[in-house]
Motif scaffolding. Structure first.
Motif, mmCIF file in Angstrom:
data_model
loop_
_atom_site.group_PDB
_atom_site.id
_atom_site.type_symbol
_atom_site.label_atom_id
_atom_site.label_comp_id
_atom_site.label_asym_id
_atom_site.label_seq_id
_atom_site.Cartn_x
_atom_site.Cartn_y
_atom_site.Cartn_z
ATOM 1 N N PRO A 1 30.895 49.089 40.731
ATOM 2 C CA PRO A 1 31.232 49.780 41.978
ATOM 3 C C PRO A 1 30.602 51.170 42.062
ATOM 4 C CG PRO A 1 33.172 48.745 41.050
ATOM 5 C CD PRO A 1 32.090 48.597 40.023
ATOM 6 N N CYS A 2 30.099 51.491 43.267
ATOM 7 C CA CYS A 2 29.454 52.795 43.465
ATOM 8 C C CYS A 2 30.413 53.838 44.029
ATOM 9 C CB CYS A 2 28.253 52.647 44.400
ATOM 10 S SG CYS A 2 28.687 52.191 46.097
ATOM 11 N N GLU A 3 31.601 53.423 44.485
ATOM 12 C CA GLU A 3 32.515 54.358 45.163
ATOM 13 C C GLU A 3 32.852 55.600 44.353
ATOM 14 O OE1 GLU A 3 33.173 50.368 47.084
ATOM 15 O OE2 GLU A 3 32.956 51.113 45.033
ATOM 16 N N PRO A 4 32.998 55.523 43.012
ATOM 17 C CA PRO A 4 33.320 56.750 42.269
ATOM 18 C C PRO A 4 32.206 57.796 42.313
ATOM 19 C CG PRO A 4 33.789 54.795 40.955
ATOM 20 C CD PRO A 4 32.993 54.342 42.131
ATOM 21 N N PHE A 5 30.971 57.381 42.624
ATOM 22 C CA PHE A 5 29.823 58.265 42.500
ATOM 23 C C PHE A 5 29.205 58.683 43.834
ATOM 24 C CE2 PHE A 5 29.859 55.167 38.956
ATOM 25 C CZ PHE A 5 30.238 56.036 37.943
ATOM 26 N N THR A 6 29.368 57.875 44.877
ATOM 27 C CA THR A 6 28.681 58.154 46.125
ATOM 28 C C THR A 6 29.317 59.298 46.897
ATOM 29 O OG1 THR A 6 27.999 57.217 48.243
ATOM 30 C CG2 THR A 6 30.028 56.356 47.305
ATOM 31 N N ASN B 1 23.076 50.948 41.062
ATOM 32 C CA ASN B 1 24.105 51.854 41.570
ATOM 33 C C ASN B 1 23.459 52.870 42.509
ATOM 34 O OD1 ASN B 1 26.658 53.617 41.572
ATOM 35 N ND2 ASN B 1 27.213 52.010 40.108
ATOM 36 N N VAL B 2 24.251 53.846 42.954
ATOM 37 C CA VAL B 2 23.726 54.883 43.850
ATOM 38 C C VAL B 2 22.947 55.930 43.046
ATOM 39 C CG1 VAL B 2 25.451 54.581 45.644
ATOM 40 C CG2 VAL B 2 25.937 56.107 43.728
ATOM 41 N N PRO B 3 21.985 56.618 43.672
ATOM 42 C CA PRO B 3 21.158 57.584 42.939
ATOM 43 C C PRO B 3 21.932 58.738 42.307
ATOM 44 C CG PRO B 3 20.106 57.000 45.005
ATOM 45 C CD PRO B 3 21.483 56.394 45.038
ATOM 46 N N ALA B 4 23.165 58.980 42.752
ATOM 47 C CA ALA B 4 23.934 60.098 42.192
ATOM 48 C C ALA B 4 24.106 59.981 40.687
ATOM 49 C CB ALA B 4 25.301 60.191 42.868
ATOM 50 N N PHE C 1 18.157 51.694 39.607
ATOM 51 C CA PHE C 1 18.283 50.520 38.750
ATOM 52 C C PHE C 1 18.088 50.987 37.307
ATOM 53 C CE2 PHE C 1 17.324 48.913 42.898
ATOM 54 C CZ PHE C 1 18.067 47.752 43.001
ATOM 55 N N VAL C 2 19.219 51.126 36.614
ATOM 56 C CA VAL C 2 19.201 51.615 35.237
ATOM 57 C C VAL C 2 18.829 50.441 34.336
ATOM 58 C CG1 VAL C 2 20.520 52.770 33.429
ATOM 59 C CG2 VAL C 2 21.021 53.248 35.841
ATOM 60 N N SER C 3 17.780 50.605 33.537
ATOM 61 C CA SER C 3 17.270 49.480 32.776
ATOM 62 C C SER C 3 16.570 49.962 31.515
ATOM 63 C CB SER C 3 16.282 48.684 33.641
ATOM 64 O OG SER C 3 15.752 47.579 32.933
ATOM 65 N N ASN C 4 16.365 49.027 30.596
ATOM 66 C CA ASN C 4 15.558 49.315 29.413
ATOM 67 C C ASN C 4 14.086 49.003 29.659
ATOM 68 O OD1 ASN C 4 16.211 46.533 29.486
ATOM 69 N ND2 ASN C 4 15.778 46.312 27.297
ATOM 70 N N VAL C 5 13.748 48.680 30.928
ATOM 71 C CA VAL C 5 12.343 48.525 31.315
ATOM 72 C C VAL C 5 12.062 49.400 32.527
ATOM 73 C CG1 VAL C 5 12.163 46.170 30.403
ATOM 74 C CG2 VAL C 5 12.789 46.516 32.800
ATOM 75 N N LYS C 6 10.822 49.846 32.631
ATOM 76 C CA LYS C 6 10.414 50.687 33.756
ATOM 77 C C LYS C 6 10.001 49.806 34.919
ATOM 78 C CE LYS C 6 7.645 54.795 34.785
ATOM 79 N NZ LYS C 6 8.850 55.528 35.214
#
Length: 319
Positions: A79-84, A126-129, A172-177
């Motif tokens: 969920p993105c609500e805590p961060f947006t 998630n959101v960019p925040a 998009f948080v990932s172990n690849v670019k």
């Protein structure tokens, strides 16, 4: 070529999965706590094991048992609500958004599952925040380092650059670019929905909702880009609600509470029209009541994102 096993956590209606729903990928399992979303996913991915449960009740061992081994790729959208900044009740302390807010802690649950299953690739949307606020970013990096992933990329991508007819910037948080790709042309609202105007009830989720005469009169006074009301986000920014879409431009970001007004008719967009703004194919069916359907669309990963990412992952694995 042996199948590449994929699991989707916080899968919602399946927008993230759709890009991976082709060879060599095989979507083995999805998890979502929302009943309507889990039903939607199950209908559209009949060969996938769908778990309707709180992810906190699920372990890596459970998943190994259900899919018969280890997944190669884990995708998911906590969920993105805590961060947006669009959330007016977002906590003021950034670290509390991740470690205290119960929904923010679900990001840590995604990381826990990754740590227990050790996939070749993980991708968390998630959101960019979460990338733009240093203490959140460094905390997430630290959590992934702790489970054995020392290099983490915060890939910020824009859906409209890929041809999506609505704006959406996501990390998009990932172990690849991942690279930001570019479409040959910018899409518009009317390119996306113009052919649907004369086809009410001929497609799934394309039923026109009746509105009161008072609302119709209010809608009739709105020009392109005008709106009926707005709410204030946590950052103090005013966010419009009930916008009459400009047919010749991109739509604003589609959110769970988004209800757009048709460019030329005095009515809300149907769920199908709204799904077109998120690049869903017309054969993807949404179930639940109408509000639940709108929410599933607005809380999705646009399909252009998942399709582009899946293609890039295929290149990484086999290029």
């Amino acid at each position: 070529m042996s199948p590449v096993k994929v699991i989707d956590l916080f899968s919602g209606a399946g927008g993230f999965s759709l890009g991976f729903n082709r060879e060599p990928f095989e979507i083995k399992l999805s998890v979502d706590i929302n009943h309507a979303a889990a039903r939607t996913y199950s209908i559209n991915f009949p060969n996938t094991v769908v778990i309707e449960d709180d992810i906190r009740n699920i372990t890596g061992r459970d998943i190994r048992y259900l899919i018969g081994g280890e997944p190669d790729i884990i995708i998911g959208s906590p969920p993105c609500e805590p961060f947006t900044g669009a959330n007016p009740s977002r906590r003021s302390d950034p670290l509390e958004r991740l470690f205290v807010d119960e929904r923010g802690q679900l990001t840590l649950e995604f990381i826990r599952i990754v740590g227990e299953l050790k996939p070749k690739i993980f991708i968390m949307e998630n959101v960019p925040a979460i990338a733009n606020i240093d203490v959140i970013r460094s905390s997430i990096e630290g959590e992934f380092l702790r489970i054995g992933y020392p290099k983490v990329y915060f890939n910020i991508l824009r859906a409209e650059d890929l041809g999506n007819p609505s704006r959406r910037t996501r990390v998009f948080v990932s172990n690849v670019k991942l690279k930001q790709q570019k479409s040959a042309r910018l899409n518009t609202v009317w390119n996306a929905i113009g052919d649907l105007a004369d086809r009410p009830n001929l497609l799934p989720n394309h039923e026109i909702a009746e509105v009161s005469e008072e609302k119709i009169r209010k809608f009739a006074r709105l020009d392109f880009g005008d709106y009926l009301s707005m709410f204030k986000g946590s950052s103090g920014r005013n966010i419009p609600l009930y916008i009459r879409l400009n047919p010749y431009r991109l739509a604003p970001t589609v959110m769970g509470n988004s209800r757009f007004i048709h460019p030329f008719e005095n009515r809300f967009l149907t769920v199908r029209e709204q799904a077109r703004l998120m690049s869903y194919p017309d054969d993807h069916v949404f179930v639940g009541n109408r509000d639940e359907q709108y929410n599933q669309v607005g809380e999705s990963v646009p399909v252009v994102f998942s399709t582009t990412i899946a293609r890039e992952i295929m290149g990484i694995l086999y290029g």
